[in-house]
Motif scaffolding. Structure first.
Motif, mmCIF file in Angstrom:
data_model
loop_
_atom_site.group_PDB
_atom_site.id
_atom_site.type_symbol
_atom_site.label_atom_id
_atom_site.label_comp_id
_atom_site.label_asym_id
_atom_site.label_seq_id
_atom_site.Cartn_x
_atom_site.Cartn_y
_atom_site.Cartn_z
ATOM 1 N N VAL A 147 30.025 31.829 60.061
ATOM 2 C CA VAL A 147 30.606 30.515 59.772
ATOM 3 C C VAL A 147 30.669 29.606 60.995
ATOM 4 O O VAL A 147 30.693 28.391 60.853
ATOM 5 N N SER A 148 30.671 30.199 62.210
ATOM 6 C CA SER A 148 31.030 29.379 63.361
ATOM 7 C C SER A 148 30.075 28.209 63.580
ATOM 8 O O SER A 148 30.504 27.076 63.746
ATOM 9 N N ALA B 277 31.041 31.383 52.631
ATOM 10 C CA ALA B 277 31.806 31.918 53.756
ATOM 11 C C ALA B 277 32.641 30.816 54.418
ATOM 12 O O ALA B 277 33.765 31.055 54.859
ATOM 13 N N THR C 280 27.886 35.909 56.341
ATOM 14 C CA THR C 280 29.274 35.812 56.777
ATOM 15 C C THR C 280 29.407 34.998 58.065
ATOM 16 O O THR C 280 30.478 34.939 58.643
ATOM 17 N N TYR D 143 36.687 30.711 54.846
ATOM 18 C CA TYR D 143 37.327 30.482 56.133
ATOM 19 C C TYR D 143 38.301 29.304 56.067
ATOM 20 O O TYR D 143 39.408 29.372 56.584
ATOM 21 N N ILE E 249 30.424 25.436 60.846
ATOM 22 C CA ILE E 249 31.626 24.607 60.973
ATOM 23 C C ILE E 249 31.520 23.707 62.202
ATOM 24 O O ILE E 249 31.868 22.531 62.161
#
Lengths: 308, 279
Positions: A244-245, A263, A242, A267, A248
Motif C-alpha cells: 500500500v505504501s 489493500a 498487500t 489500510y 498511498i
C-alpha cells in the motif's frame, strides 16, 4: 470422565506418548516456529473474521455486533466496485514483473562479461524500502518540479507536463508500473538461481542434434523454469496485492477512488478511520480473491514434493 | 561449445550485441533514477528548482545531508534496534524449525508444513488489524518487543521455506556419524550441522534485517509518533502528508534510509543466490 471409562483412550494415549518420546527432539525444535505462527497468523485471522461481523473501534471502545451489515454496506457502495476494478488492473504488475525478470535472467546467463555487476545493479530497486523508491519516483515524475517532465518539455517532446495524478487511468498506470519497477528483482533472483542450476550438458547435447536458440529455450529452459516461475509468480502476486505504501504516497488512492486498491481501502479504514471491522471485511474479500492463487501454489508445491 | 560458437559466428555476433544492449538498457532503468536522485542531493536549494535538466551540481554542498541526518537520527536508531532484534529473534525461531523440516521424519510433518506454506501466501495486510488490536490489549502496542515479535510474520514463513531446502540438500548421514563419535542429537545439530549451514543462515539473517528495516505496513500500524517510530514511517508521513516543498531534504532522507539495506544486500548477494534455487 475417568480414563478407564473411555475405551481406546488409553491406547491412543500410549501411542501419542511413544510418538512423543521417539520424536521429542523434532517437536521441541519445531515448537517456537509453530507457536509464533499460531499467534501471528491463525489466531489473528480467526479474530479478524469475528471482527468483520462487528463495528469495531480501535483501542478501548466497545465493539457492537452488526452481523453481516459490514459486508452489505460494502457490496452496495459504488467505490467498492471502482476499487475491485483497480485491484484487477493493478494485479497486472505481477505480469510485468515476470516478463522483466525472465528477460533479465536470460540476458545475464548469456552475458560473457560483467555478469556480476549487471545482476547486482538489477537488485538495487528491490533492496531499498518501497517507501524510499516511491518517494524517488514521486519526485522524478513531479509534473512541475521533477526532471522527467522538465526534460520532455525542454526538448519539445511534450507541449506541457502531464498531470498524471489527476487522471484516473494514468494514475493507476503509474502506480502499477512503479510497483513493477520496485519488485521485479525478487522474481529475477529466483529465476536466475534456477537458470544457473540447469546442467550445461542439456544444452550441449541439444546443440549436437542441431537445436537452435529458440528450440533450446522452448524445450529445455522453459520446462526447467516452470516451477520457479509458478512459485515466484504466486508469491509475488500475493505480496503485491498487500503493498500500500507507494500507492498511498503517490496518489493517496485518488483521484476519486480510481487507485484505491482493496489493500488501500483496508489500510484507510483501519488507520485513518479506526474502523477495524470494516477494514477486516475488505480483507476477507481480498483473501477470497487470493484463495485461487493460494490453491494453485499449494498444488505446485505438492507436485514438487512428489518429485523430490 | 567452442566449435559450435565458431560455426554460427555471424548470428552469435548479433546475439551477443543485442544481449549487451538490452542488458545495458535494463541496468540504466534500474539504476539511473537512483543515481540521478543521489546527484540532486548535493545541490544547493537555488539549483534544485532551476528550469533546465542538468546532471551535476555547479556548487556541490552537504547541507541537505547534514540537515537530513539531524532530522532522522532518532528514527534511524529506532530502525536499527527494531531490525537487529528482529534478526536475532528470527534466527532463534527459524533455524531449529527449518532444520527439523529439512532433515527429520516425524508424524504430522506434512500438516505442520502446510501451516507454514499457507502463512507464506496469506495477504499479510489482513492480519495487521487484529494484531494491532491484540497488541493494544496486552500492552505490546507501540513497543519495540511488539515489533520484534510481529515481524516474524513477514520473515519466518519464507525463510523457513528457503532454509529447509538448504538443510535437506546436505549429505544424508552427517548426524548419524556425529552420534557415533558421541554427539547427542542436540550437539550434532549445534556443533556439526549449524557450522556447515552457516552461509544459508547468514543469508536468512540478512533477509530478516532488511525486511524489518524496509517494512512500512507493520510499523505504521503498530507505532505512534511518541513510540519507537522507524525511519521509513517518518519519511512516509512527510511525503504522504503532502509536505513536498523541500525536495532536496526529502530526497536526501530517502537515500539515507535506502542506502544501508542496498549496501548490505549487495554484500550478502552470493549467500542469497545460493539459497534461491528452485528446480
Amino acid at each position: 470422565m475417568s480414563v478407564i471409562e473411555r475405551p481406546g483412550f488409553k491406547s491412543r494415549y500410549n501411542a501419542a506418548r511413544s510418538t512423543l518420546s521417539e520424536h521429542w527432539f523434532s517437536y521441541l525444535l519445531l515448537a517456537p516456529t509453530l507457536l509464533f505462527l499460531m499467534v501471528l497468523v491463525w489466531v489473528p485471522f480467526l479474530k479478524g473474521v469475528w471482527m468483520s461481523l462487528h463495528q469495531w473501534p480501535f483501542g478501548s471502545g466497545d465493539p457492537t455486533f452488526v452481523g453481516l451489515s459490514n459486508y452489505e454496506y460494502l457490496f452496495s457502495w459504488g467505490p467498492f466496485y471502482t476499487s475491485l476494478k483497480a485491484t484487477f488492473v493493478f494485479a497486472l504488475t505481477t505480469v510485468v514483473q515476470l516478463g522483466t525478470a525472465l528477460l533479465a535472467g536470460l540476458l545475464v546467463v548469456n552475458l560473457d562479461r560483467f555478469k556480476n555487476l549487471v545482476s547486482a545493479s538489477f537488485l538495487i530497486p528491490y533492496t531499498m524500502p518501497p517507501v524510499a523508491t516511491g518517494t524517488i519516483w514521486l519526485y522524478l515524475l513531479d509534473p512541475s518540479l521533477g526532471p522527467v517532465f522538465k526534460f520532455l518539455t525542454q526538448y519539445g517532446i511534450l507541449e506541457q507536463p502531464i498531470y498524471w495524478a489527476s487522471q484516473g487511468n494514468l494514475a493507476l498506470a503509474v502506480v502499477t508500473l512503479v510497483t513493477a519497477w520496485t519488485f521485479w528483482p525478487f522474481m529475477f533472483i529466483i529465476i536466475l538461481a534456477t537458470l544457473e542450476s540447469i546442467p550445461t550438458e542439456y544444452y550441449e547435447s541439444a546443440r549436437m542434434y542441431g537445436a537452435g536458440r529458440w528450440d533450446t529455450f522452448w524445450h529445455i529452459t522453459l520446462p526447467q523454469l516452470r516451477s520457479a516461475i509458478l512459485v515466484a509468480f504466486s508469491i509475488r502476486l500475493a505480496w503485491n496485492m498487500t503493498k500500500v505504501s507507494q500507492t498511498i504516497q503517490m496518489t493517496g488512492g485518488g483521484p476519486g477512488y480510481d487507485t484505491s486498491l482493496l489493500a488501500v481501502f483496508l489500510y484507510r479504514f483501519a488507520y485513518d478511520q479506526g474502523q477495524m471491522g470494516m477494514a477486516f471485511t475488505v480483507g476477507v474479500i481480498l483473501l477470497i480473491i487470493m484463495l485461487v492463487f493460494i490453491v494453485l501454489f499449494i498444488r505446485e508445491f505438492e507436485m514438487q514434493e512428489a518429485h523430490a | 561449445m567452442s566449435i559450435a560458437n565458431r560455426v554460427g559466428f555471424s548470428t552469435d555476433g548479433y546475439f551477443k550485441f543485442a544481449t549487451r544492449v538490452l542488458a545495458f538498457l535494463l541496468v540504466s532503468i534500474s539504476v539511473f533514477p537512483i543515481l540521478y536522485t543521489l546527484l540532486m542531493t548535493f545541490r544547493p536549494a537555488n539549483e534544485f528548482y532551476s528550469n533546465s535538466v542538468q546532471l551535476f551540481p555547479h556548487q556541490p554542498t552537504f547541507e541537505n545531508w547534514i540537515f537530513a541526518f539531524s532530522e532522522l537520527s532518532d528514527a534511524l536508531v529506532n530502525s536499527f534496534i527494531i531490525a537487529s532484534g528482529t534478526t536475532a529473534l528470527s534466527l532463534l525461531i527459524i533455524v531449529p524449525g527449518a532444520y527439523v523440516f529439512g532433515r527429520k521424519q516425524f508424524p504430522g510433518k506434512t500438516s505442520f508444513f502446510y501451516i507454514i506454506i499457507v502463512a507464506l501466501m496469506f495477504p499479510y495486510i489482513l492480519l495487521i488489524v487484529p494484531i494491532a488490536d491484540f497488541w493494544y490489549t496486552i500492552g505490546l502496542y507501540d513497543t519495540i518487543p511488539g515489533m520484534w515479535i510481529s515481524y516474524q510474520l513477514f520473515v519466518a514463513p519464507f525463510a523457513i521455506w528457503i532454509l529447509r531446502d538448504y538443510f535437506a540438500k546436505l549429505p544424508k548421514n552427517i548426524e548419524e556419524s556425529a552420534q557415533m563419535y558421541g554427539c547427542t542429537q542436540f550437539s550434532a545439530f549445534v556443533r556439526v550441522i549449524l557450522p556447515i549451514a552457516a552461509p544459508a543462515i547468514v543469508a536468512i539473517a540478512f533477509l530478516s534485517f532488511l525486511t524489518a528495516w524496509n517494512d512500512f505496513l507493520m510499523s505504521s500500524m503498530l507505532t505512534t509518533g511518541t513510540g519507537p517510530r522507524p525511519a521509513v514511517v517518518e519519511l512516509f508521513i512527510t511525503v504522504a502528508g503532502g509536505d513536498t516543498s523541500d525536495w532536496g531534504l526529502i530526497t536526501t532522507e530517502t537515500l539515507i534510509i535506502g542506502i544501508p539495506p542496498t549496501v548490505l544486500y549487495l554484500w550478502a548477494r552470493n549467500y542469497l543466490s545460493e539459497s534461491f534455487e528452485m528446480t
